[in-house]
Structures are given as C-alpha cells and as structure tokens.
Design a protein around this motif. Structure first.
Motif, PDB file in Angstrom:
ATOM      1  N   GLU A 349      -4.644   0.705  -7.329  1.00 60.94           N
ATOM      2  CA  GLU A 349      -4.553   1.934  -8.104  1.00 60.94           C
ATOM      3  C   GLU A 349      -5.489   3.003  -7.548  1.00 60.94           C
ATOM      4  N   LEU A 350      -5.088   4.247  -7.679  1.00 58.91           N
ATOM      5  CA  LEU A 350      -5.949   5.382  -7.324  1.00 58.91           C
ATOM      6  C   LEU A 350      -6.945   5.575  -8.459  1.00 58.91           C
ATOM      7  N   ASN A 351      -8.225   5.513  -8.147  1.00 58.87           N
ATOM      8  CA  ASN A 351      -9.257   5.570  -9.190  1.00 58.87           C
ATOM      9  C   ASN A 351      -9.542   6.977  -9.688  1.00 58.87           C
ATOM     10  N   LEU A 352      -9.199   7.995  -8.903  1.00 60.60           N
ATOM     11  CA  LEU A 352      -9.425   9.378  -9.309  1.00 60.60           C
ATOM     12  C   LEU A 352      -8.108   9.995  -9.789  1.00 60.60           C
ATOM     13  N   THR A 353      -8.170  10.720 -10.871  1.00 65.15           N
ATOM     14  CA  THR A 353      -6.954  11.272 -11.480  1.00 65.15           C
ATOM     15  C   THR A 353      -6.327  12.361 -10.625  1.00 65.15           C
ATOM     16  N   HIS A 354      -5.003  12.245 -10.460  1.00 63.64           N
ATOM     17  CA  HIS A 354      -4.213  13.283  -9.792  1.00 63.64           C
ATOM     18  C   HIS A 354      -2.875  13.375 -10.525  1.00 63.64           C
ATOM     19  N   PRO A 355      -2.343  14.578 -10.721  1.00 65.32           N
ATOM     20  CA  PRO A 355      -1.104  14.713 -11.509  1.00 65.32           C
ATOM     21  C   PRO A 355       0.128  14.053 -10.909  1.00 65.32           C
ATOM     22  N   SER A 356       0.152  13.843  -9.587  1.00 59.63           N
ATOM     23  CA  SER A 356       1.362  13.313  -8.957  1.00 59.63           C
ATOM     24  C   SER A 356       1.158  11.985  -8.230  1.00 59.63           C
ATOM     25  N   LEU A 357      -0.067  11.590  -8.024  1.00 61.97           N
ATOM     26  CA  LEU A 357      -0.375  10.391  -7.239  1.00 61.97           C
ATOM     27  C   LEU A 357      -1.098   9.372  -8.118  1.00 61.97           C
ATOM     28  N   HIS A 358      -0.774   8.088  -7.909  1.00 62.31           N
ATOM     29  CA  HIS A 358      -1.407   7.074  -8.756  1.00 62.31           C
ATOM     30  C   HIS A 358      -1.686   5.766  -8.016  1.00 62.31           C
ATOM     31  N   GLN A 359      -1.239   5.662  -6.778  1.00 67.87           N
ATOM     32  CA  GLN A 359      -1.328   4.388  -6.081  1.00 67.87           C
ATOM     33  C   GLN A 359      -1.885   4.569  -4.675  1.00 67.87           C
ATOM     34  N   CYS A 360      -2.472   3.499  -4.131  1.00 67.94           N
ATOM     35  CA  CYS A 360      -2.966   3.503  -2.758  1.00 67.94           C
ATOM     36  C   CYS A 360      -2.236   2.436  -1.956  1.00 67.94           C
ATOM     37  N   PHE A 361      -2.040   2.693  -0.678  1.00 63.62           N
ATOM     38  CA  PHE A 361      -1.375   1.720   0.183  1.00 63.62           C
ATOM     39  C   PHE A 361      -2.268   0.489   0.321  1.00 63.62           C
ATOM     40  N   PRO A 362      -1.688  -0.707   0.350  1.00 63.38           N
ATOM     41  CA  PRO A 362      -2.514  -1.923   0.435  1.00 63.38           C
ATOM     42  C   PRO A 362      -3.314  -2.006   1.722  1.00 63.38           C
ATOM     43  N   SER A 363      -4.513  -2.544   1.608  1.00 70.14           N
ATOM     44  CA  SER A 363      -5.383  -2.754   2.758  1.00 70.14           C
ATOM     45  C   SER A 363      -4.984  -4.030   3.480  1.00 70.14           C
ATOM     46  N   VAL A 364      -5.600  -4.270   4.626  1.00 65.89           N
ATOM     47  CA  VAL A 364      -5.316  -5.494   5.369  1.00 65.89           C
ATOM     48  C   VAL A 364      -5.712  -6.717   4.548  1.00 65.89           C
ATOM     49  N   GLU A 365      -6.778  -6.597   3.742  1.00 62.95           N
ATOM     50  CA  GLU A 365      -7.188  -7.710   2.891  1.00 62.95           C
ATOM     51  C   GLU A 365      -6.155  -7.980   1.802  1.00 62.95           C
ATOM     52  N   GLN A 366      -5.586  -6.918   1.248  1.00 65.91           N
ATOM     53  CA  GLN A 366      -4.595  -7.090   0.184  1.00 65.91           C
ATOM     54  C   GLN A 366      -3.279  -7.685   0.690  1.00 65.91           C
ATOM     55  N   LEU A 367      -2.984  -7.461   1.967  1.00 62.80           N
ATOM     56  CA  LEU A 367      -1.748  -8.018   2.525  1.00 62.80           C
ATOM     57  C   LEU A 367      -1.962  -9.377   3.182  1.00 62.80           C
ATOM     58  N   HIS A 368      -3.220  -9.803   3.246  1.00 67.23           N
ATOM     59  CA  HIS A 368      -3.490 -11.122   3.817  1.00 67.23           C
ATOM     60  C   HIS A 368      -2.973 -12.185   2.849  1.00 67.23           C
ATOM     61  N   GLY A 369      -2.002 -12.965   3.287  1.00 66.85           N
ATOM     62  CA  GLY A 369      -1.408 -13.979   2.427  1.00 66.85           C
ATOM     63  C   GLY A 369      -0.186 -13.514   1.656  1.00 66.85           C
ATOM     64  N   ALA A 370       0.213 -12.245   1.801  1.00 69.80           N
ATOM     65  CA  ALA A 370       1.412 -11.743   1.122  1.00 69.80           C
ATOM     66  C   ALA A 370       2.651 -12.457   1.636  1.00 69.80           C
ATOM     67  N   ASP A 371       3.630 -12.723   0.731  1.00 65.59           N
ATOM     68  CA  ASP A 371       4.835 -13.443   1.160  1.00 65.59           C
ATOM     69  C   ASP A 371       6.011 -12.513   1.449  1.00 65.59           C
ATOM     70  N   TYR A 372       5.964 -11.261   0.942  1.00 64.35           N
ATOM     71  CA  TYR A 372       7.008 -10.245   1.193  1.00 64.35           C
ATOM     72  C   TYR A 372       8.405 -10.684   0.737  1.00 64.35           C
ATOM     73  N   GLU A 373       8.481 -11.643  -0.161  1.00 60.86           N
ATOM     74  CA  GLU A 373       9.783 -12.134  -0.614  1.00 60.86           C
ATOM     75  C   GLU A 373      10.436 -11.126  -1.566  1.00 60.86           C
ATOM     76  N   ASN A 374      11.785 -11.120  -1.541  1.00 56.19           N
ATOM     77  CA  ASN A 374      12.590 -10.286  -2.440  1.00 56.19           C
ATOM     78  C   ASN A 374      12.295  -8.793  -2.308  1.00 56.19           C
ATOM     79  N   ILE A 375      11.954  -8.390  -1.093  1.00 56.60           N
ATOM     80  CA  ILE A 375      11.716  -6.967  -0.811  1.00 56.60           C
ATOM     81  C   ILE A 375      12.864  -6.376  -0.002  1.00 56.60           C
TER      82      ILE A 375
END
Length: 484
Positions: A349-375
């Motif tokens: 999640e984006l920690n600072l408020t913005h009227p149109s944006l709310h999410q951040c792209f995943p980091s390498v740590e967040q994608l480590h172990g991701a299965d990418y199924e059903n995408i």
C-alpha cells in the motif's frame, strides 16, 4: 579576442560561440556553460534576462560548480542552480551520482567502480577542474540553494537532503558561499510555510514533445500505481523502503517540467529528482542526436515530423525488468494487464495519501516465493519470472554499476528465458542506455523491411551500425514510422 585560462574556459567551449549564445539568449545552450561577470561577482545562465555585460568583463565556465568554486555567486534572477544538467560521459555521470547521492569517499568510489583512487581524481580534474571533494561540496550547496528558493521544506530537512550531516556546518557553508543564511535566503524567496508536498522545476533543453511522452506512458499505466491525464503523469514510488508519489507536468512558456512530490524520508529527495530526470530523459542533447541520426533518410523523415521525441525511462529497474519479461512476444496491452495483476496481488500500500494512487509495485523481496498462479501466465513464463527474481535478489549491484551492454547481455542471456531482446529493451528503458538496440523487435523489423523482404537480425544490426551511439533513439523513430 579575450584570452581565457583553462580554469575559466574548458577547451571544448568556444568564446565566440558562448558570446553569441548569451547575447541571443539561446535556450539550446542553457546549462552548457555559465557566464560570470568580474565586476559584479555574479554568474548567470546564458538565457538570463539581465542586461548583457561587456565581453571584456565576462568569464565563461563549463559548469556551475567551477563558477562557484572560483568565488562567483549564482544570479538571483536566472537561478543557475535550476539550469538543465550537463550531458556527461556515462562513466563520469555514475561517479558523480555515487559521490553526491551516496556520500562516498574517493576510496569508496574507486572500490565501487573498480578504479584506482588516482584515476578517479584525474577524471574529476579533467572534467570539472577540481577534486572530487570540492565538486561534491559545491554540488550540495547548489542542491540546497535550489531547495531553499524553490520549495517550502524546513531548512533542517534541506540540510540533510542536500547531503550535509550537520545543520551548523550547513548554515556556515551557505553563509560563506552566498553571503546570507538559509533562513535569510528563504525569507527573500517567500517560501516560508511548511507543506507536505514539494514542488520543484526541472529544466531541459528544447525540443521536448511532452504530449508524445505522456502518450507513451498512458498506454502502459498500471491502475492504482500510475495515472496519466491529458497534461500530467502521476505514480506511486518506493525508494529505500520509503513510499511516496510524484506528479510531473509541463510548465507553460518555460523549458521545464514541474515535479510535485511527497515521500516519507525527505533525505531521499535528490535521488527522487535524479530518477525523474532520467525517467523523462531531461538531459538529452536532442539537436546532437537529431543531426547524427538524420544522416539516415528513413530516420530523417520521422525526425522532421516528430521533433523532441525523448527516451522514456522508468522509475525502478526491478519493476521494469518484470514488465520487460512480461512483454516478451505479447502486445503492450497484454503485458500491462499482466503487470497490473502482479502488482495488485503482491504489491504494498502507498502510505502517503494521494487522490488517484493507492498502491506500490512489489519489491524483489515481495516477489520472492510468489507463485504467479491464476494470473494468466504460462508455466514457462512463470518459471522465467522465478529465475529472474532469484537472480536479481543476488545481483542487484550489476544494474547499479552498469557500464557495458555487451557484458550485461552475455550475463543475462545465460538465464533461461532471457534473450537479447529482453536485455536490450531493459537497457534501453530500464537503464536509459542511449545505444541499446532491440534488433529482433517486431516493430523494428517491420519498419526496416521493404515489402515482403524481411531483414534478418544480423542485417538489422549492420544497418544500425552508423546510428551508434544513439540506437535507442533510432528504435523510437522506427516505431513512430509505422504510424506515418
């Protein structure tokens, strides 16, 4: 004709050319040299609207650091610190970035880039006529002045954002160089209120087709992470664990973009500015690139109809690498859809408020172990992504210290699922390499083929040989030629 010392005028600058440029206030030379006036002790940009001084009272400097180091103060009217940045050799640009943004010593700098300390000092002396430490000091002062006069940031935040480690030392350095304290400078500029958002101008040399840049990003925007309107680019950002957002728009009647941003750790501000400049290719010498590529008639026709096309970069190299892999042999729309699904499932999640944006792209740590199924990905593509994330997590420095396309291609193509197209596209947009060239790209092949005569990759590489070192720009023009 006045004689100039090596310190006053680098051998690449011609006094007559400089004189003509400053008298005509030619914006193409903005940031390429600075005019210092002996009688006033002030140095200006060539576009300064002040009355032009007599030539015998003028001294020319190749960069603002040299002028400031010689004892001249920046003009309060044209604000030299806001001039477009110099177009530096790749090696020098990486050294200055690490020196200033990371606060490295000469020894650390030499170790990072596998150079001798003597060679590092020699490079700075040759390029800037001063030692690395002096260059870094004047860079930090100019960065601080830009933030003092151009933002509402508290002075203490500016101190650390500019790279100083002590507020007291910061105040002393600013007073010694500019004759007034940061607070006095702030009062004079009128920027006296604290705001959560920071706004700063980023200058460039014309031409720049802002609408073409927006159109390019609009086709690739990720929901919740990016939004592109008719006149503005917006996106969430993550940098060293801090989240934030940026908004970029054109400034009417000025050769500049306005950057508005918010970030949790304000000490990262200079890094944000550096990334945005690269993302929108603000330091490109477009007339030089055009002159070189226009020797090819096919490219010349496209350039005539599309002046100001810049090389769209990226915010983050890891994010872009994932998107490049997803773009293998599929349409832009399909690749963007897949990237959006990955971001939605694994991003933060984006920690600072913005009227149109709310999410951040995943980091390498967040994608480590991701299965990418059903995408919507094939098992082959999933396997490639997993191998890539594992590789990147162990080799991030390869991209921080990037210098050689051939070495990068040899290294990355050893990874199953990564071919020359992916590497060159990654270098072209992810690393802003002006000479990267995805020769096997279907758009490039189609643009260069005549009738049913489809050129081979080898033939395309040979055709592109005269385009060096601007093959990435040639790629953009080839893509554009398909719509004309």
């Amino acid at each position: 004709m006045t004689t100039f010392s090596t310190l006053q005028l680098h051998s690449m600058l011609n006094p007559q050319t400089c004189q003509q440029a400053r008298l005509s206030k030619d914006a193409r030379f903005d940031g390429k040299f600075f005019t210092a006036v002996v009688t006033t002790g002030i140095f200006c940009r060539p576009i300064c609207t002040a009355r032009a001084p007599k030539e015998e009272n003028v001294r020319y400097f190749e960069n603002a650091e040299q002028a400031q180091n010689a004892g001249y103060q920046p003009c309060k009217r044209c604000l030299p610190e806001l001039a477009p940045e110099q177009s530096l050799p790749v090696e020098i640009k990486r050294l200055t970035k690490s020196l200033v943004n990371e606060g490295l010593t000469v020894a650390e700098l030499a170790d990072k880039f596998d150079l001798s300390e003597r060679h590092v000092r020699r490079l700075f002396q040759k390029q800037f006529s001063m030692a690395p430490s002096k260059y870094a000091h004047h860079q930090r002062l100019l960065a601080a002045r830009k933030l003092i006069t151009g933002t509402s940031l508290p002075v203490s935040d500016i101190c650390f954002s500019a790279g100083f480690t002590s507020v007291r030392r910061f105040n002393e350095s600013v007073k010694a160089t500019y004759g007034e304290t940061p607070t006095q400078m702030r009062k004079r500029s009128g920027k006296i209120t604290r705001e959560s958002e920071i706004t700063i101008l980023l200058s460039y040399r014309p031409p720049f087709d802002w609408q073409a840049m927006l159109s390019f990003f609009r086709l690739r925007q990720l929901p919740g992470i990016e939004q592109v309107t008719d006149d503005k680019y917006m996106r969430s950002i993550t940098l060293d664990g801090s989240t934030g957002w940026i908004e970029v728009e054109e400034v009417p009647n000025k050769h500049a973009l306005k950057l508005t941003l918010a970030i949790e750790d304000i000490s990262l501000l200079n890094q944000v500015i550096s990334r945005v400049r690269a993302m929108f290719d603000l330091d490109a010498e477009m007339p030089l690139i055009h002159d070189h590529l226009s020797q090819d008639e096919l490219l010349a026709r496209v350039i005539r109809h599309n002046p100001g096309i810049r090389l769209p970069g990226c915010w983050d190299i890891f994010e872009f690498s994932i998107r490049a892999i997803l773009g293998q042999q599929v349409s832009v729309k399909a690749a963007t859809t897949l990237a959006g699904r990955i971001a939605s499932r694994y991003g933060g999640e984006l920690n600072l408020t913005h009227p149109s944006l709310h999410q951040c792209f995943p980091s390498v740590e967040q994608l480590h172990g991701a299965d990418y199924e059903n995408i919507g990905l094939t098992q082959t593509r999933i396997a490639t992504l997993k191998r890539w994330v594992e590789f990147f997590s162990n080799n991030a420095s390869l991209f921080d210290n990037y210098t050689d396309l051939a070495v990068l291609e040899k290294t990355l193509t050893d990874i199953k699922g990564i071919g020359p197209w992916t590497v060159n596209y990654l270098a072209m947009r992810g690393l802003s390499d002006p000479n990267a060239f995805p020769a096997s790209d279907l758009g490039v092949i189609k643009a260069l083929s005549v009738g049913d005569n489809r050129l081979s990759t080898k033939a395309i590489i040979a055709r592109a040989e005269p385009w060096q070192p601007w093959r990435a720009y040639a790629t953009l023009y080839l893509w554009l030629s398909l719509s004309q």
